[in-house]
Scaffold this active site. Sequence first.
Site, PDB file in Angstrom:
ATOM      1  N   ILE A  86      20.940  54.010  38.602  1.00 60.99           N
ATOM      2  CA  ILE A  86      21.430  55.171  39.321  1.00 60.99           C
ATOM      3  C   ILE A  86      22.773  54.814  39.940  1.00 60.99           C
ATOM      4  CG2 ILE A  86      20.980  56.860  41.127  1.00 60.99           C
ATOM      5  CD1 ILE A  86      18.980  56.950  38.808  1.00 60.99           C
ATOM      6  N   LYS A  87      23.802  55.595  39.618  1.00 58.80           N
ATOM      7  CA  LYS A  87      25.141  55.331  40.154  1.00 58.80           C
ATOM      8  C   LYS A  87      25.291  55.994  41.517  1.00 58.80           C
ATOM      9  CE  LYS A  87      28.811  55.154  37.436  1.00 58.80           C
ATOM     10  NZ  LYS A  87      29.844  55.551  36.442  1.00 58.80           N
ATOM     11  N   ILE A  88      25.599  55.171  42.506  1.00 58.73           N
ATOM     12  CA  ILE A  88      25.819  55.645  43.868  1.00 58.73           C
ATOM     13  C   ILE A  88      27.218  55.203  44.302  1.00 58.73           C
ATOM     14  CG2 ILE A  88      25.076  55.470  46.278  1.00 58.73           C
ATOM     15  CD1 ILE A  88      22.240  54.965  45.287  1.00 58.73           C
TER      16      ILE A  88
END
Length: 362
Positions: free
Chosen positions: A139-141
Site C-alpha cells: 500500500i503506497k502512503i
Amino acid sequence: MNERLQALADAGVSIWLDDLSRERIESGNLAELVTEDGVVGVTTNPTIFASALSDGDRYAAQVAELKAAGADVDETVFALTTTDVREACDVLRPVHDRTDGVDGRVSIEVDPGAARDTARTTTIAKRLWETVDRPNLLIKIPATVEGLPAIADAIAEGISVNVTLIFSLERYRAVMDAYVEGLERAAEAGRDLSAIHSVASFFVSRVDSEVDGRLEEGDPLRGKAAIANARLAYEAFEEVFGSERFGSLRERGARPQRPLWASTGVKDPAYPDTLYVTELVVADTVNTMPEKTLQAFADHGEVEGDRVTGRYDESRQVIADLEAKGIGYDEVVAKLEKEGLEKFDASWAELLDSVRSELEKA
C-alpha cells in the site's frame, strides 16, 4: 534474461516496472517482462491508472457491470484499480514465493486527497489491503507529516507499505522511524514480523530538474544534486538498519525497509538515459523504472559496481556547494513535496473524470 539487466540484479538491485495496465496483464506483456527482463515488482500511481484507462477498451465490460450495479465514480475507480493490482499480484506471485516475499510486489496508492489526513489514510490503506487480499501487495502512503503515523499504524496492523514521495533526508529518517515503530508495535501484538515488508520510495530525477533550473548552463553542479541526495539517503538506511534498535527486531524476523529509487526516468536529454540507474547501483535497493528506461538499460546500460557506498562525503559537498550558491536544500525538497502532492491530486482528478466519462458512455 537480458545480460545487462541480469548484471543489475546480480549487483543487488531489484528491477521494478513503474507502470501497469489491463492491457499489459491480459496480453501477457507483464508476464513476459518478468520472465525475459527480470522485472520483479510493479509500482502504480494515479497518473498511471488515468493513462491506462484512457488507452484502449479493456475496462469497458467491467465499467458496464459496475454501472448496472449502481456504482458511483469513486466506487468504480476503486473496483477498476484493485482488480488490476490483484491480477498483477497473481502474475508476480511466483517471484514473491521464490524470493521469500522480498520481491514480487505490486503497489497501489491511497487516494492522494487523504495525504494530509492521518485517519483517512489509515482507513483507505486497510480497505485496499483487505480488498486486493494478496500477500504480495504494497500500500503506497505518501511521506507527508500526516502520513507518518498512518505508516506506523499500517505496519503495526501487518500491512506491507510502500512509502512514497520522499525527497528530504530528514523526512526519510522520519519514515524509517515510523516503520521501526510499527514493527515494534506489531511485535508487541505477537505478529509475524517476517511477513511485513516495506520499501521507501526516494524520488530522484525531480531533484535535478528543480536544482538545475536554478543553475547556469555549464555549471559543474548540474546533474549532481539528485544522485548526491539519494546516496546520502542510503547512508541513513545503513545507519538505521544497522542499529541496535533494529537489530533486536531483526532477530525476531523483521526485514529492513529497502530504499526504492523512484522517478528514475531522465528528464534532461543532455544526460545519459540510464543515469539514475547506473549511478545508484548498490545492494539491497529497488529501482522502479518506466519501460523506456528499462529498455534503455537493457540495450546499453552498464553496471560499474557499487556507485553509492563510500561516496557520502563527496555527496555532502555537493549539497554544501549548492547552498553556497544560494540554492537551499530544505526549500528545494519542501517545494518538490508540495508539487508532488499537487501532481497526484491533478492525476486523481483526471482519473475520476475519465471514469465518469466511461460510466456515461456505458
